[in-house]
Every structure is written in structure tokens, then in C-alpha cells.
Enzyme design. Sequence first.
Site, PDB file in Angstrom:
ATOM      1  N   LYS A  44       1.032  -1.124   0.153  1.00  0.00           N
ATOM      2  CA  LYS A  44       0.112   0.063  -0.028  1.00  0.00           C
ATOM      3  C   LYS A  44       0.936   1.276  -0.082  1.00  0.00           C
ATOM      4  O   LYS A  44       1.987   1.288   0.524  1.00  0.00           O
ATOM      5  CB  LYS A  44      -0.865   0.037   1.217  1.00  0.00           C
ATOM      6  CG  LYS A  44      -1.698   1.160   1.140  1.00  0.00           C
ATOM      7  CD  LYS A  44      -2.819   1.140   2.134  1.00  0.00           C
ATOM      8  CE  LYS A  44      -3.778   2.476   2.344  1.00  0.00           C
ATOM      9  NZ  LYS A  44      -4.169   3.078   1.189  1.00  0.00           N
ATOM     10  N   ALA A  69     -12.369   6.401  -0.947  1.00  0.00           N
ATOM     11  CA  ALA A  69     -11.497   7.660  -0.569  1.00  0.00           C
ATOM     12  C   ALA A  69     -10.930   7.409   0.703  1.00  0.00           C
ATOM     13  O   ALA A  69     -11.070   8.127   1.698  1.00  0.00           O
ATOM     14  CB  ALA A  69     -12.491   8.786  -0.528  1.00  0.00           C
ATOM     15  N   GLY A  71      -7.603   7.965   0.936  1.00  0.00           N
ATOM     16  CA  GLY A  71      -6.816   9.171   1.262  1.00  0.00           C
ATOM     17  C   GLY A  71      -5.267   8.825   1.491  1.00  0.00           C
ATOM     18  O   GLY A  71      -4.687   9.666   2.061  1.00  0.00           O
ATOM     19  N   CYS A 129      -3.357   8.955  -7.340  1.00  0.00           N
ATOM     20  CA  CYS A 129      -4.571   9.042  -6.482  1.00  0.00           C
ATOM     21  C   CYS A 129      -5.664  10.026  -6.432  1.00  0.00           C
ATOM     22  O   CYS A 129      -5.411  11.121  -6.352  1.00  0.00           O
ATOM     23  CB  CYS A 129      -4.002   8.600  -5.091  1.00  0.00           C
ATOM     24  SG  CYS A 129      -5.449   8.762  -3.965  1.00  0.00           S
ATOM     25  N   ASN A 191      -5.255   3.400 -12.432  1.00  0.00           N
ATOM     26  CA  ASN A 191      -5.704   3.524 -11.066  1.00  0.00           C
ATOM     27  C   ASN A 191      -7.054   3.819 -11.140  1.00  0.00           C
ATOM     28  O   ASN A 191      -7.696   3.335 -12.206  1.00  0.00           O
ATOM     29  CB  ASN A 191      -4.944   4.941 -10.354  1.00  0.00           C
ATOM     30  CG  ASN A 191      -4.858   4.971  -9.067  1.00  0.00           C
ATOM     31  OD1 ASN A 191      -5.878   4.551  -8.493  1.00  0.00           O
ATOM     32  ND2 ASN A 191      -3.811   5.479  -8.606  1.00  0.00           N
TER      33      ASN A 191
END
Lengths: 300, 262
Positions: A44, A69, A71, A129, A191
Amino acid sequence: MNTAVEICGVKFKNPVMNASGTFGSGMEYSELVDLNRLGAIVTKGVAKVPWEGNPTPRVAETSSGMLNAIGLQNPGIDVFIERDLEFLKNYDTNVIVNVCGHSVEEYVEAVERLADCGNVSMLEINVSCPNVHEGGIAFGTDPRALEEITKAVKKAARQPVIMKLSPNVTSIAEMAKAAEAAGADAVSLINTITGMKIDIYKRSFLLANRTGGLSGPAIKPVAVRMVYEAAHAVKIPVIGMGGIATAEDAIEFIMAGASAVAVGMMNFHDPRTMLKLIEGIERFMEEQGIDDLSEITGIL
Amino acid sequence: MISEKAVVIEKEQLAEGIYGVWLKTAAAAEARPGQFVMLNTGSEAHLLGRPISICDIDREGGSLRLVWRVAGYGTGEMSRLESGDGIDIIGPLGNGFDISVAKGAENIAVMGGGIGAPPLLGLVRALHEGGAENVDVYLGYRSAAAGLFLAGEFKEFAAVHIATDDGSEGTHGTVIDALRSGGKQPELIYACGPMPMLKGIKQYAEERLIPAYISLEERMACGVGACLGCVVKTRFKDGHSQVENARICTEGPIFAAKDVDI
């Protein structure tokens, strides 16, 4: 029959890995999945310092997919190296570390910290992202910003660098070319696609962040198209991902030009998805009389 | 933690929209009260598992009892399960209730609101089997007509006090109103229920310096600590995350009320 692949000089026992963010650092799933069987584990996203991530709710289910989301919550590079990378030394698989940052300097500092980590096979740079406003996608939607960060990371990196591309652009070919021109060793895509879900009874957003990244089988045709376009635009290897659920899905990506494939959301649905892919790809090769995956990679 | 196909042994409807099953599963061998499982109906449109708390554990029989309220697609599909059906399960997950803190405590309050009651049944059974006396159970429901599910089963192990939103049974109000009207101040609280109730219990416990353990829920994707979807704000830096966030699925779902910002 040979399912092994080689990408940027790194040998993979098979072309199946997880998509970053859907498998922790492997530790979380190690009781359920034999990590040794995977082509690679992609950890990750990790940054120079710990990140808190977004408020909750951070996830929402959608038709054949989900929004997230998170973050990029992460424990920071120091703890990551001491704990997660140390844990992964127990396994015989490639480790690809996904790196994130708010600025070029932050990416570079994290990449420098990984330079001496012996069990890191490759780096994947997260410039896509959609849930982080500074950094993240800002680098992944402007070809000049992408070139700048790719050059800076390449200068600092000791391992081959994969730039992870965002689908939230007009031309994925242009972005892939920018990464290649700046020295990227490979690109990975896609992504998540920016999305939104509304609770009509509460008259509010499902996610606290309002928007999130859509993943899962719902996005697979978009991903296959983009992998095809990117693979035709560049000479560097492409790692394909986006909604892969079955071996047949994986083979679509390989025929579209992917040298390897990653499973994302479907790890949540069934932790054995990657193992099923590995077995299914072998079965397909046997049935079709394919000796080496290179025979079908990018045949379209 | 195991991942397998569990088999429905028995299915029950406890009230309108409230269903339960006993599942034959290897997950029962190591399950503790307060833990949960992820159930997946196998739909191609609804791909994520549903986190369901463990209501009761039959270790000898190798089965788990799960009770849920129908809230959407997944729980709706689960309500149509019948004996003999299979369902994908991952579990047991999470930390479960810490029963060791009950040792020596007199006046333990176990407080459940609505569909927060089921995981407390296994807890109360374990407290009872551990020799804990003076356990009072406070259960809040919408109304007597909507069903006082599981209340009768709690009575086997402890004194049960009911509160209803409309006053149709027991105390008119919340479980905290029922606790106050009893006049007995607990030394330890275990609670599971909707967020407003848990906030009220956190405040009640902090004002009186009573240790309180609460079970939290949040939307989650993986259930095993990988996706970081289900975090709660914590008062201190969490060891795993290195920030003031703990994963409800892994560090929880049971937290000391004083340690979390809810």
C-alpha cells in the site's frame, strides 16, 4: 509451459500481483493466502511521514464495484521498512513498493530511504490517487508534471521505476509517452476512476470526501482499452489492472499488451482471487497450446 | 482466521426485518464474543462482504449464530438463506470483548440498542460461565410491537431491563434512561448499539470514571485490516497506523470508550 515473465530485468514466477492498496503489505491476508504463490506483492502507498487519510465513510459499494476515498493513510516510510518490509523477507515473491507524496521532494525522500532495502524488487510511483488533493493525481494528469516527477524519482531510485497512471485523463497514450520519455522503466494502469454516490434518503454523499475512486469489474472495459492504448504508445512494459476478477479477464489485459496483471477490489470479494487467476491462466495456456505468455502478450 | 463456504444449519426470523442463522463453520473453533465475520452472498453486482457480529458460539457443534437487521441488498439476500444453503465466510475477525476486565467487578452493565443486542448475548453467556454475578442487561427497542428480539434469551443469564422508544415496554426512553432509573451505578459497562447511544454511554461513563467497552461499526470493504476503510479517530497514536486512527475491523470492533473520538 512457462507462466514466468521478466519485467525490467526482474523475474516473476507468474504475471499475477495485487493492486496497491487492496492487500495491505500482504501481512493482513497471510493467514488466508500463500503469499509465496504470487508473482509479486505490491504494498500500500507509503510516504515519507505517516498520513492520516480522509474522514469516514471512506468506502461505498456500487454496482459491480466500489468507491474508495481512503486518502493514502499510511504509517510512514520508517515503520514501513522496519515492520512491513521485514515481514515480507519471510516470503519468496517480488516486493513492489508503492510510493506517494505531496511534493516532488517528498517522493524523492521516500524513494531514497528505500534505496538500500534489499528485498525491494521495484518501485511503483503513485501519481494517480484521486483522493489526495496535493500531490497524488496532480502529478498524474499533467504530462509535464509527470515528466518532472518521473525524472526526479529515477535519479534517486536504485530499483526499476513503474509510474502508475491515472485514467482520469483525455489521452492515456500521451501520459504513458511522457513517463517513458522521462525515463520510467514501466507503467502500470489504471488507477481508479473518479466517481460519486449519493444517498437519496439522507440527501448527502455516501463518502465523507464526496468523491472517490471507482474500482472493480465495472471499470474493466475502460481499463482494457487504456492498457491497449498505452501499450501501443510506448516500448516500456505495461502492467495492467482495473476490475480483473478471473483468468479470462487477465488474459484480455495480456492480449491488450500487459506484461503482468494486478487484482484490486476483487481481493476483498474473495481473497483467493489471485490464486484462481494463476491456476486459470495455466489452464488456458494448456488448453490453447501456449508455451510462453509472450506468445499472446500484446497480440492485438 | 479462515475463509470457506459455511453451511446454514438453521434459519430463524426473530422480528420484522430481523433474521438469524446458525452456520456450520470452522470459524467457530476460535471465535470469541464481540468478534464478527464477513459474509458474502456471491452476487456479481454486490461484491463486498457484509460484516455481521457473532451472536453466539457453539464450539462443540462447530457453529456460529448470527443475527442481523435487513438494511439493504446484502442483508436482504441473507434473509432468504435456508437450511442447507452455503455462504462464503471469512472470520472470526476483530478483537472481541475483553472478559478478563470483568473479574472482581460487581455491577456490570451490558447495554444493547436495537440490532446492537445480538453480540451481547454471547458476551453475557461468557460472563455467566466465567462466574460473573450481578450482570444487568439493558436492552433498547423501538417498541414492543416491533419485537423485543433476544430479550427472553438474555434472561437465562442475567437480569434484563427493557427500554422502548414509545414506552410500550419497560422504561420509556433509552437504555441510559433505564440504567439511571434502576439507581444502580455499574463498575463496568459493555455496550453495542447506534452511535447516539454509544456517545451517550461514553459521556455517562467518563463523567463517573467507569470503564466502558463499546462495539463500533463502520462501512468496510475487506474486514481484515488491509483496505483501511473502517477507521475510528483515537485519542492516542495507534501502533499500527502511526496516526490517531485505528482500524475498527482489526484493532476493534471493541474499544475502550475513553480511547476513541466518536
